[in-house]
Write a protein that holds these residues in place. Structure first.
Motif, PDB file in Angstrom:
ATOM      1  N   ALA A  64       0.705  -1.301   0.029  1.00  0.00           N
ATOM      2  CA  ALA A  64      -0.092   0.001  -0.017  1.00  0.00           C
ATOM      3  C   ALA A  64       0.852   1.322   0.077  1.00  0.00           C
ATOM      4  O   ALA A  64       0.472   2.251  -0.603  1.00  0.00           O
ATOM      5  N   TRP A  65       2.199   1.182   0.542  1.00  0.00           N
ATOM      6  CA  TRP A  65       3.188   2.239   0.466  1.00  0.00           C
ATOM      7  C   TRP A  65       3.504   2.731  -0.934  1.00  0.00           C
ATOM      8  O   TRP A  65       3.795   1.998  -1.647  1.00  0.00           O
ATOM      9  N   ALA A  74       5.366  12.414   1.568  1.00  0.00           N
ATOM     10  CA  ALA A  74       4.105  13.123   1.741  1.00  0.00           C
ATOM     11  C   ALA A  74       3.379  12.284   2.823  1.00  0.00           C
ATOM     12  O   ALA A  74       2.733  12.460   3.728  1.00  0.00           O
ATOM     13  N   GLU A  75       3.153  11.102   2.325  1.00  0.00           N
ATOM     14  CA  GLU A  75       2.563   9.901   3.095  1.00  0.00           C
ATOM     15  C   GLU A  75       3.275   9.846   4.591  1.00  0.00           C
ATOM     16  O   GLU A  75       2.320   9.700   5.407  1.00  0.00           O
ATOM     17  N   LEU A  79       1.012  10.338   7.839  1.00  0.00           N
ATOM     18  CA  LEU A  79       1.114   9.030   8.846  1.00  0.00           C
ATOM     19  C   LEU A  79       1.509   9.587  10.229  1.00  0.00           C
ATOM     20  O   LEU A  79       0.947   9.050  11.223  1.00  0.00           O
ATOM     21  N   LEU A  80       2.509  10.085  10.076  1.00  0.00           N
ATOM     22  CA  LEU A  80       3.157  10.557  11.665  1.00  0.00           C
ATOM     23  C   LEU A  80       2.392  11.383  12.265  1.00  0.00           C
ATOM     24  O   LEU A  80       2.320  11.290  13.469  1.00  0.00           O
ATOM     25  N   ARG A  81       1.658  12.415  11.589  1.00  0.00           N
ATOM     26  CA  ARG A  81       1.023  13.223  12.452  1.00  0.00           C
ATOM     27  C   ARG A  81      -0.299  12.574  12.682  1.00  0.00           C
ATOM     28  O   ARG A  81      -0.675  13.041  13.898  1.00  0.00           O
ATOM     29  N   GLY A  82      -0.734  11.577  11.898  1.00  0.00           N
ATOM     30  CA  GLY A  82      -1.858  10.982  12.638  1.00  0.00           C
ATOM     31  C   GLY A  82      -1.420  10.037  13.720  1.00  0.00           C
ATOM     32  O   GLY A  82      -2.424   9.721  14.722  1.00  0.00           O
ATOM     33  N   MET A  83      -0.247   9.340  13.586  1.00  0.00           N
ATOM     34  CA  MET A  83      -0.019   8.596  14.605  1.00  0.00           C
ATOM     35  C   MET A  83       0.265   9.242  15.977  1.00  0.00           C
ATOM     36  O   MET A  83      -0.070   8.936  17.096  1.00  0.00           O
ATOM     37  N   PRO A 163      -9.589   8.192   4.817  1.00  0.00           N
ATOM     38  CA  PRO A 163     -10.552   7.714   3.826  1.00  0.00           C
ATOM     39  C   PRO A 163      -9.920   7.321   2.466  1.00  0.00           C
ATOM     40  O   PRO A 163     -10.258   6.752   1.512  1.00  0.00           O
ATOM     41  N   ARG A 164      -8.625   8.058   2.339  1.00  0.00           N
ATOM     42  CA  ARG A 164      -8.072   8.118   1.155  1.00  0.00           C
ATOM     43  C   ARG A 164      -7.305   6.679   0.962  1.00  0.00           C
ATOM     44  O   ARG A 164      -6.903   6.166  -0.279  1.00  0.00           O
ATOM     45  N   HIS A 165      -7.431   5.719   2.057  1.00  0.00           N
ATOM     46  CA  HIS A 165      -6.829   4.346   1.724  1.00  0.00           C
ATOM     47  C   HIS A 165      -7.894   3.310   1.991  1.00  0.00           C
ATOM     48  O   HIS A 165      -7.444   2.322   1.935  1.00  0.00           O
ATOM     49  N   TRP A 166      -8.953   3.606   2.037  1.00  0.00           N
ATOM     50  CA  TRP A 166     -10.175   2.752   2.155  1.00  0.00           C
ATOM     51  C   TRP A 166     -10.223   1.626   0.884  1.00  0.00           C
ATOM     52  O   TRP A 166     -10.303   0.568   0.985  1.00  0.00           O
ATOM     53  N   ALA A 167      -9.937   2.329  -0.271  1.00  0.00           N
ATOM     54  CA  ALA A 167      -9.912   1.504  -1.479  1.00  0.00           C
ATOM     55  C   ALA A 167      -8.877   0.432  -1.506  1.00  0.00           C
ATOM     56  O   ALA A 167      -9.008  -0.468  -2.101  1.00  0.00           O
TER      57      ALA A 167
END
Length: 181
Positions: A64-65, A74-75, A79-83, A163-167
């Protein structure tokens, strides 16, 4: 019983003490590898923590990466800010356990002992990170399995909570509420 201090014993003790002191210093010396990002955007994760998680993310999220360097950078930031935000919301005990793990991995001695890596986190490639994580997942020590599980759950929760990664996992999104007309 009298201890005779011969020249040979004296040299042995001196060398042994020197090696022990050097190993002790290595065990507590910080890794020094940091991720260049805005420190004001983080409340829980230190620069060293971000370097560790950035090294492990491509391996944990393999498939997925993103492969393009700009997209991966960018990801990584998202990701780090979300963590960081997720860790802020965790109960204090769970946050403290993750803090202990990251602090241990952030020290050279901890990185060498737990990850078997002599190089800093900034230079750990995804293939090496995958070997490290697989080793933790499959280890006979429950503590390393828990470390893997905690990192896995935290990272996957943040990644697939976006939501960008749900697919990526075939999730169409939450059902829409249809009100009767």
């Amino acid at each position: 019983m009298t201890l005779r201090l011969t020249r040979r014993r004296f040299l042995f003790l001196g060398v042994t003490a020197g090696v022990a002191a050097a190993l002790g210093l290595v065990a507590v010396w910080p890794d020094g590898a940091v991720l260049d990002d805005d420190p004001a955007a983080y409340h829980v994760l230190t620069a060293r923590d971000r370097a560790i998680l950035a090294a492990l993310a491509p391996a944990l999220l393999a498939g997925a990466w993103p492969t393009a360097p700009e997209a991966a950078t960018a990801e990584t930031r998202v990701l780090l800010r979300g963590m960081d935000a997720t860790l802020r919301g965790l109960p204090p005990r769970a946050r403290a356990e993750m803090r202990q793990l990251l602090d241990l991995l952030g020290r050279q001695g901890g990185r060498v002992a737990l990850a078997g890596s002599w190089v800093g986190w900034a230079t750990v490639d995804p293939a090496r990170a995958a070997v490290i994580l697989t080793g933790w997942r499959d280890h006979s020590l429950a503590l390393l399995q828990q470390a893997y599980g905690g990192l896995h759950d935290l990272m996957f929760g943040v990644w697939y909570g976006d939501p960008r990664h749900w697919a990526d996992c075939g999730y169409p999104g939450p059902p829409t509420l249809r009100l009767p007309s």
